[in-house]
Design a protein around this motif. Structure first.
Motif, PDB file in Angstrom:
ATOM      1  N   GLU A 104      -1.777   6.892   7.205  1.00  0.00           N
ATOM      2  CA  GLU A 104      -3.623   7.148   6.858  1.00  0.00           C
ATOM      3  C   GLU A 104      -3.938   5.610   5.648  1.00  0.00           C
ATOM      4  N   LEU A 105      -2.324   5.681   5.616  1.00  0.00           N
ATOM      5  CA  LEU A 105      -2.224   4.013   4.742  1.00  0.00           C
ATOM      6  C   LEU A 105      -3.308   3.523   4.455  1.00  0.00           C
ATOM      7  N   PHE A 106      -3.368   2.668   5.934  1.00  0.00           N
ATOM      8  CA  PHE A 106      -4.170   1.522   5.843  1.00  0.00           C
ATOM      9  C   PHE A 106      -6.020   1.868   6.032  1.00  0.00           C
ATOM     10  N   GLU A 107      -5.912   3.188   6.326  1.00  0.00           N
ATOM     11  CA  GLU A 107      -7.392   3.890   6.104  1.00  0.00           C
ATOM     12  C   GLU A 107      -8.764   2.811   5.338  1.00  0.00           C
ATOM     13  N   TRP A 108      -8.249   2.223   4.495  1.00  0.00           N
ATOM     14  CA  TRP A 108      -8.849   1.262   3.018  1.00  0.00           C
ATOM     15  C   TRP A 108      -9.232  -0.187   4.057  1.00  0.00           C
ATOM     16  N   TYR A 109      -8.408  -0.405   5.240  1.00  0.00           N
ATOM     17  CA  TYR A 109      -8.713  -1.564   5.336  1.00  0.00           C
ATOM     18  C   TYR A 109      -9.918  -2.085   6.520  1.00  0.00           C
ATOM     19  N   GLY A 110      -9.759  -0.637   6.557  1.00  0.00           N
ATOM     20  CA  GLY A 110     -11.311  -0.572   7.961  1.00  0.00           C
ATOM     21  C   GLY A 110     -12.323  -0.131   6.858  1.00  0.00           C
ATOM     22  N   THR A 117       0.675  -1.214   0.030  1.00  0.00           N
ATOM     23  CA  THR A 117       0.193   0.251  -0.481  1.00  0.00           C
ATOM     24  C   THR A 117       0.909   1.022  -0.317  1.00  0.00           C
ATOM     25  N   MET A 118       0.571   1.839  -1.313  1.00  0.00           N
ATOM     26  CA  MET A 118       1.118   3.100  -0.874  1.00  0.00           C
ATOM     27  C   MET A 118       0.785   4.479  -1.762  1.00  0.00           C
ATOM     28  N   SER A 119       1.517   5.823  -0.562  1.00  0.00           N
ATOM     29  CA  SER A 119       0.546   7.159  -0.512  1.00  0.00           C
ATOM     30  C   SER A 119       0.892   7.794  -2.211  1.00  0.00           C
ATOM     31  N   LEU A 120       0.092   8.546  -2.402  1.00  0.00           N
ATOM     32  CA  LEU A 120       0.230   9.192  -3.617  1.00  0.00           C
ATOM     33  C   LEU A 120       1.713   9.428  -4.492  1.00  0.00           C
ATOM     34  N   ASP A 121       2.491   9.742  -3.408  1.00  0.00           N
ATOM     35  CA  ASP A 121       4.152  10.432  -3.440  1.00  0.00           C
ATOM     36  C   ASP A 121       5.072   9.486  -3.770  1.00  0.00           C
ATOM     37  N   GLY A 122       4.751   8.051  -3.028  1.00  0.00           N
ATOM     38  CA  GLY A 122       5.442   7.152  -3.799  1.00  0.00           C
ATOM     39  C   GLY A 122       5.635   6.069  -2.424  1.00  0.00           C
ATOM     40  N   PHE A 123       5.082   6.646  -0.888  1.00  0.00           N
ATOM     41  CA  PHE A 123       5.693   6.164  -0.315  1.00  0.00           C
ATOM     42  C   PHE A 123       5.152   5.023   1.099  1.00  0.00           C
ATOM     43  N   ILE A 124       5.596   4.231   1.712  1.00  0.00           N
ATOM     44  CA  ILE A 124       4.785   2.789   2.516  1.00  0.00           C
ATOM     45  C   ILE A 124       4.572   2.511   3.745  1.00  0.00           C
ATOM     46  N   ALA A 125       5.596   3.988   4.170  1.00  0.00           N
ATOM     47  CA  ALA A 125       5.656   4.511   5.752  1.00  0.00           C
ATOM     48  C   ALA A 125       5.935   5.542   5.721  1.00  0.00           C
ATOM     49  N   GLU A 126       6.201   6.416   7.263  1.00  0.00           N
ATOM     50  CA  GLU A 126       6.625   7.210   7.664  1.00  0.00           C
ATOM     51  C   GLU A 126       8.390   6.752   7.337  1.00  0.00           C
ATOM     52  N   PRO A 127       8.674   8.009   7.691  1.00  0.00           N
ATOM     53  CA  PRO A 127      10.832   8.093   8.250  1.00  0.00           C
ATOM     54  C   PRO A 127      10.420   7.102   9.196  1.00  0.00           C
ATOM     55  N   ASP A 128       9.672   7.630  10.184  1.00  0.00           N
ATOM     56  CA  ASP A 128       9.070   6.228  11.490  1.00  0.00           C
ATOM     57  C   ASP A 128       9.339   5.050  11.675  1.00  0.00           C
ATOM     58  N   ASP A 129       9.148   4.442  10.181  1.00  0.00           N
ATOM     59  CA  ASP A 129       8.264   3.142  10.488  1.00  0.00           C
ATOM     60  C   ASP A 129       6.992   3.244  10.666  1.00  0.00           C
ATOM     61  N   GLN A 130       6.673   4.578  10.177  1.00  0.00           N
ATOM     62  CA  GLN A 130       4.836   4.893  11.110  1.00  0.00           C
ATOM     63  C   GLN A 130       3.535   3.951   9.563  1.00  0.00           C
ATOM     64  N   HIS A 170     -12.743   2.307  -2.222  1.00  0.00           N
ATOM     65  CA  HIS A 170     -13.208   3.414  -1.867  1.00  0.00           C
ATOM     66  C   HIS A 170     -11.711   3.810  -0.243  1.00  0.00           C
ATOM     67  N   ARG A 171     -10.655   4.064  -0.446  1.00  0.00           N
ATOM     68  CA  ARG A 171     -10.229   4.751  -0.169  1.00  0.00           C
ATOM     69  C   ARG A 171      -8.508   4.620  -0.634  1.00  0.00           C
ATOM     70  N   ALA A 172      -8.779   3.627  -1.917  1.00  0.00           N
ATOM     71  CA  ALA A 172      -7.758   3.240  -2.656  1.00  0.00           C
ATOM     72  C   ALA A 172      -7.687   2.742  -3.811  1.00  0.00           C
ATOM     73  N   VAL A 173      -7.194   2.847  -4.653  1.00  0.00           N
ATOM     74  CA  VAL A 173      -7.471   2.407  -5.984  1.00  0.00           C
ATOM     75  C   VAL A 173      -6.459   1.486  -6.907  1.00  0.00           C
ATOM     76  N   HIS A 174      -6.516   0.136  -6.868  1.00  0.00           N
ATOM     77  CA  HIS A 174      -5.429  -0.720  -6.571  1.00  0.00           C
ATOM     78  C   HIS A 174      -5.113  -1.114  -8.102  1.00  0.00           C
ATOM     79  N   LEU A 175      -3.880  -1.125  -8.004  1.00  0.00           N
ATOM     80  CA  LEU A 175      -2.604  -1.311  -9.488  1.00  0.00           C
ATOM     81  C   LEU A 175      -2.545  -2.599  -9.782  1.00  0.00           C
ATOM     82  N   ARG A 176      -2.244  -3.237 -10.449  1.00  0.00           N
ATOM     83  CA  ARG A 176      -1.716  -4.615 -11.182  1.00  0.00           C
ATOM     84  C   ARG A 176      -0.793  -5.093 -12.219  1.00  0.00           C
ATOM     85  N   TYR A 177       0.723  -4.487 -12.539  1.00  0.00           N
ATOM     86  CA  TYR A 177       1.388  -4.339 -13.507  1.00  0.00           C
ATOM     87  C   TYR A 177       1.782  -5.042 -13.927  1.00  0.00           C
TER      88      TYR A 177
END
Length: 195
Positions: free
Chosen positions: A25-31, A9-22, A184-191
């Motif tokens: 909001e990335l996993f909001e779509w899981y709920g 799961t990735m932010s629109l600007d390409g990140f999978i976590a914050e610098p401190d591994d937090q 909802h809260r995510a666009v899923h892309l498979r390449y």
């Protein structure tokens, strides 16, 4: 024979976590929905929209093994030896934990990405292998070991953090046109990876 996928799961600007591994909001779509997707780990529940449920089921129901890096494995404490997809985990590391066999009996520790993919394929048999690690993804792409790159893209900008993709040793990696699923809260892309 199954395929080798990457999925993060990735932010629109390409990140999978914050610098401190937090994960912010990335996993909001899981709920973010009413459809429950079964998790093998009773401590983790997934309630997503119908479109996202279909994507999750496609990625998880045929998963025979999951590859993780040591960093993610340590952050999650090895998912209590029960990853939500329910598949055995192969961890790429130069030094397995001392109590590995006792604490994580379903987890295999392997030195090197190529060896980890081979081990995961052996464990998975005819099922798929999923890579859930940025560093391992990049190395596996450079080695030509990935069949499909999957991204669940969420509408948030982090500005900085841990990127999903970085410099590839072999230069540009061409992908085929994506399969796109709007959730909802995510666009899923498979390449699919272009060979």
């Amino acid at each position: 024979m199954g395929k080798v996928f990457t999925h993060m799961t990735m932010s629109l600007d390409g990140f999978i976590a914050e610098p401190d591994d937090q994960i912010g909001e990335l996993f909001e779509w899981y709920g973010g929905g009413d459809v429950e997707v079964e998790s093998a780990n009773e401590d983790i529940s997934l309630r997503v929209d119908e479109a996202s449920a279909g994507v999750l089921r496609e990625l998880t129901e045929n998963c025979g093994a999951l590859i993780s890096g040591r960093r993610l494995f340590d952050i999650t404490d090895g998912w209590g030896d029960n990853h939500p997809v329910g598949a055995p985990v192969v961890v790429v590391t130069h030094r397995p934990p001392e109590d590995a066999a006792k604490k994580w009996p379903r987890t295999t520790f392997v030195d090197g990405v190529e060896a980890a993919v081979a081990q995961a394929k052996q464990i998975a048999g005819d099922q798929d292998v999923t890579i859930a690690s940025t560093t391992i993804t990049q190395q596996a792409l450079s080695l030509g070991l990935v069949d499909e790159v999957c991204v669940s893209l969420v509408p948030v900008l982090f500005g900085e953090g841990i990127p999903y993709f970085g410099k590839l040793e072999q230069g540009h990696q061409l992908l085929e046109d994506p399969i796109v699923v709007q959730g909802h809260r995510a666009v899923h892309l498979r390449y699919p990876v272009r060979r």
